[in-house]
Design an enzyme around this catalytic site. Sequence first.
Site, PDB file in Angstrom:
ATOM      1  N   HIS A  76       0.824  -1.222   0.000  1.00 22.30           N
ATOM      2  CA  HIS A  76       0.000   0.000   0.000  1.00 22.30           C
ATOM      3  C   HIS A  76       0.855   1.268   0.000  1.00 22.30           C
ATOM      4  O   HIS A  76       0.375   2.345   0.319  1.00 22.30           O
ATOM      5  CB  HIS A  76      -0.956   0.002   1.202  1.00 22.30           C
ATOM      6  N   SER A 104      -6.193  -7.876   9.660  1.00 23.07           N
ATOM      7  CA  SER A 104      -7.549  -8.409   9.750  1.00 23.07           C
ATOM      8  C   SER A 104      -7.822  -9.355   8.583  1.00 23.07           C
ATOM      9  O   SER A 104      -8.869 -10.002   8.556  1.00 23.07           O
ATOM     10  CB  SER A 104      -8.558  -7.264   9.776  1.00 23.07           C
TER      11      SER A 104
HETATM   12  P1  NAD Z   1      -6.599  -3.417  10.099  1.00 20.59           P
HETATM   13  O1  NAD Z   1      -6.626  -2.068  10.739  1.00 20.59           O
HETATM   14  O2  NAD Z   1      -7.672  -3.817   9.189  1.00 20.59           O
HETATM   15  O3  NAD Z   1      -6.510  -4.564  11.217  1.00 20.59           O
HETATM   16  C1  NAD Z   1      -5.588  -4.518  12.213  1.00 20.59           C
HETATM   17  C2  NAD Z   1      -5.472  -5.896  12.859  1.00 20.59           C
HETATM   18  O4  NAD Z   1      -4.453  -5.828  13.842  1.00 20.59           O
HETATM   19  C3  NAD Z   1      -6.748  -6.384  13.558  1.00 20.59           C
HETATM   20  O5  NAD Z   1      -7.054  -7.686  13.092  1.00 20.59           O
HETATM   21  C4  NAD Z   1      -6.360  -6.396  15.043  1.00 20.59           C
HETATM   22  O6  NAD Z   1      -6.958  -7.458  15.742  1.00 20.59           O
HETATM   23  C5  NAD Z   1      -4.861  -6.579  14.969  1.00 20.59           C
HETATM   24  N1  NAD Z   1      -4.127  -6.078  16.125  1.00 20.59           N
HETATM   25  C6  NAD Z   1      -4.468  -5.105  16.994  1.00 20.59           C
HETATM   26  N2  NAD Z   1      -3.501  -4.919  17.902  1.00 20.59           N
HETATM   27  C7  NAD Z   1      -2.512  -5.800  17.612  1.00 20.59           C
HETATM   28  C8  NAD Z   1      -1.244  -6.088  18.179  1.00 20.59           C
HETATM   29  N3  NAD Z   1      -0.773  -5.402  19.250  1.00 20.59           N
HETATM   30  N4  NAD Z   1      -0.487  -7.055  17.620  1.00 20.59           N
HETATM   31  C9  NAD Z   1      -0.929  -7.741  16.552  1.00 20.59           C
HETATM   32  N5  NAD Z   1      -2.138  -7.513  15.965  1.00 20.59           N
HETATM   33  C10 NAD Z   1      -2.908  -6.545  16.488  1.00 20.59           C
HETATM   34  O7  NAD Z   1      -5.245  -3.478   9.394  1.00 20.59           O
HETATM   35  P2  NAD Z   1      -4.872  -4.096   8.055  1.00 20.59           P
HETATM   36  O8  NAD Z   1      -5.468  -5.443   7.904  1.00 20.59           O
HETATM   37  O9  NAD Z   1      -3.453  -3.913   8.004  1.00 20.59           O
HETATM   38  O10 NAD Z   1      -5.558  -3.202   6.892  1.00 20.59           O
HETATM   39  C11 NAD Z   1      -5.902  -1.833   6.941  1.00 20.59           C
HETATM   40  C12 NAD Z   1      -5.155  -0.900   5.995  1.00 20.59           C
HETATM   41  O11 NAD Z   1      -4.908   0.290   6.687  1.00 20.59           O
HETATM   42  C13 NAD Z   1      -3.823  -1.372   5.581  1.00 20.59           C
HETATM   43  O12 NAD Z   1      -3.905  -1.609   4.252  1.00 20.59           O
HETATM   44  C14 NAD Z   1      -2.826  -0.210   5.778  1.00 20.59           C
HETATM   45  O13 NAD Z   1      -2.461   0.312   4.526  1.00 20.59           O
HETATM   46  C15 NAD Z   1      -3.599   0.846   6.457  1.00 20.59           C
HETATM   47  N6  NAD Z   1      -3.033   1.230   7.772  1.00 20.59           N
HETATM   48  C16 NAD Z   1      -1.679   1.361   7.955  1.00 20.59           C
HETATM   49  C17 NAD Z   1      -1.173   1.703   9.202  1.00 20.59           C
HETATM   50  C18 NAD Z   1       0.320   1.826   9.387  1.00 20.59           C
HETATM   51  O14 NAD Z   1       1.043   2.060   8.435  1.00 20.59           O
HETATM   52  N7  NAD Z   1       0.818   1.617  10.600  1.00 20.59           N
HETATM   53  C19 NAD Z   1      -2.049   1.916  10.267  1.00 20.59           C
HETATM   54  C20 NAD Z   1      -3.428   1.806  10.043  1.00 20.59           C
HETATM   55  C21 NAD Z   1      -3.902   1.448   8.779  1.00 20.59           C
END
Ligand code: NAD
Length: 266
Positions: free
Chosen positions: A134, A207
Amino acid sequence: MSEQPNFSDLGNQIDLAAKLLARSTHTVVLAGAGMSKESGIRTFRGEGGLWTEHGEPPMNQFDCFTSDPHAWWERRLNEGRNDSFGRSIDGAQPNPGHFALAELERLGIVSHLITQNIDDLHRLAGQNSITEIHGNRHWLRCLDCELRWPRTQFVIDAAELPPICSECGGLVKSDTVMFGEPIPATALRRCHEETALADCFLTIGTSALVYPAAQYPANALSRGVPLIEINPEPTPLTSVANVVIAGPSGKILPAVVNQIHNELDH
Ligand code: NAD
Ligand code: ZN
């Protein structure tokens, strides 16, 4: 969900994961936003997620960019990116989970990381072989030839917007893949190639609802490749994974690496 996992319950799963990983020479990882939660960056989905609380944002961002890239860039240069989510990324540092994953690469176990995160924390932790499916918040990309540049190395002339690629004359945009934007073909190709070579697949903090990323563990599973999931909450992969470790990656991954060192020492 507790941030303090009960390691006596999790110990068996950590042990099983360590055994599978210690035997692997080409583990492919799919990481999601949960990986960076312990670095202070909120997830979108799951407990405490931005969208869980505020609903999903408009899904037509890419149309807004392509319909008037000059106006989009002018806004970006004038207003900057001063939202609270962006600020949390800009101030973030890798957590122990990022460092443990980089250690798995140094040990010759993890061959490639497919990350959905845009925050650059894997690279900061020392991971080398990464596809940022992404994009990366700190980079720019040509929409035509897919060449990428760190933002700090690309000079943008505010009088000549939108910026144009020096190699092919294509339109330059932020590297982060917007809603409605196709994922760059070079990134997709690499993910397919690496997944086809995987002898073990590890998903962390995703997720597993966003495609095409979610298809890679499914593809590996269909070839009989063992799947390990690290996530405090269940996902569509939980019922099909060989090993499920229901805890936060910042604590689980260092424990898995410790256990692998024990395995390798014997
Ligand atoms: P998501 O937000 O859909 O899901 C996050 C997942 O992380 C959930 O299943 C949750 O249960 C799990 N989670 C929560 N705390 C955790 C922990 N401490 N350790 C391990 N797992 C944990 O995220 P996604 O599936 O990555 O998809 C969402 C999109 O949002 C991504 O494509 C990304 O591009 C973007 N995004 C990026 C960031 C970043 O760069 N840090 C942050 C938020 C969203
Ligand atoms: Zn170009």
